[in-house]
Scaffold this motif. Sequence first.
Motif, short mmCIF file in Angstrom:
data_model
loop_
_atom_site.label_atom_id
_atom_site.label_comp_id
_atom_site.label_asym_id
_atom_site.label_seq_id
_atom_site.Cartn_x
_atom_site.Cartn_y
_atom_site.Cartn_z
N GLY A 135 0.80 -1.22 0.00
CA GLY A 135 0.00 0.00 0.00
C GLY A 135 0.83 1.26 0.00
N SER A 151 -6.46 5.01 -4.64
CA SER A 151 -6.75 3.66 -4.17
C SER A 151 -8.24 3.44 -4.37
N ASP A 156 0.44 7.66 -1.24
CA ASP A 156 0.09 6.25 -1.40
C ASP A 156 -0.48 5.67 -0.10
N SER A 203 -3.93 7.27 0.70
CA SER A 203 -5.08 6.84 -0.11
C SER A 203 -5.65 5.54 0.45
N THR A 204 -4.77 4.66 0.88
CA THR A 204 -5.22 3.39 1.47
C THR A 204 -5.88 3.65 2.83
MG MG Z 1 -1.76 3.07 -1.24
#
Ligand code: MG
Length: 337
Positions: free
Chosen positions: A181, A250, A294, A297-298
Amino acid sequence: MYKSGIVKKYKFLLFLLFSTLLCGCNEPKTVNGIYFDTFISITAYDNTSQEVLDNCINMCSDYELVFSKTNPSSELYAINSRDNSINISSTPGEFCAIISEDLYSLIEYSLSLANNTNLAFNPALGQVISLWDYKSENPVIPSDYTVKESLLHTNINSIHLDKDTKTITITDPALQIDLGGIAKGYVSDKLKNYLIESGTKNAIISLAGNIYCIGDKYGQKYNVGIQKPFSDKKESLLTLSVYDTSVVTSGVYERYFKSNGIIYHHIIDPHSGYPSTSDLISVTIICNNSTQADALSTAILVMGKEKGIEYLDSLENVSAILIDSSNNIIKVGDFFN
Ligand code: MG
Ligand code: AMP
């Protein structure tokens, strides 16, 4: 019919040639490959050399050998499989190894994000993530017992880092680290840094849902489409015009299987061990730090709309587009002001 097709083609080529000459633009140059289980591409719109672009691909290959959870030759694989040849701990059940600078800093950053997101992002979730096999032709839903048992081995406090010795110590023999992730964001940042150091001024890096835009494209902003969840890849719900930033999405539609009408996707709620059931199905983060984007977003997808917006409001220089299960679009942050 055939002849007019050829004429049209030549006219188009001539048009391309003249427009390139007129604006003094460089022809775009692209390299691509399959790394991190996904299609990656890097396109330069300036005079970046082929060698520099090829080096980017080599970097992806090198990073895969650090962060991949599934490649038996990777550094992370050696740690997750508790490779005895690198274990310097003499305490039974404990594993300690000296790790590379890249792995050290990404695990360190992941742990700080885990703390800041109340574990919505959890790099120690590997055991649970492995239970959900989206690639299988006949995916099996793990038993509740297995999920609960695996959850017991996701405690980030079982991971200890030591800055001076550059070691990782893992005290739970069953704990597995998963950086899926966040690793693509880290690699995007590294590619961006390398390209800028090499003199690149205009390029786009694309690692599946992770985009980094360097400069602009022939004087215009880049158009980055935000995919409509569960639609054909080409259908965008909206398009962002951006430059010099990272845009990371995501979405629960990226990897999933369906069983009895229920969608089991790849973003796991670390508190339940099951695919997140929050009210968000897609989260796009816009900020300069792709590693942060990143992981966020998860994490925001797991947090859901209310907590996600509250958390985003506490961060500086981070904007977001949230899409809920009714395809409502919520825009958060200074980017939209
Ligand atoms: Mg991510
Ligand atoms: P992304 O597409 O960036 O949201 O990353 C999804 C990947 O992150 C999954 O395929 C897993 O490898 C990993 N992952 C899933 N859920 C989580 C979570 N809650 N925290 C950290 N990593 C996760």
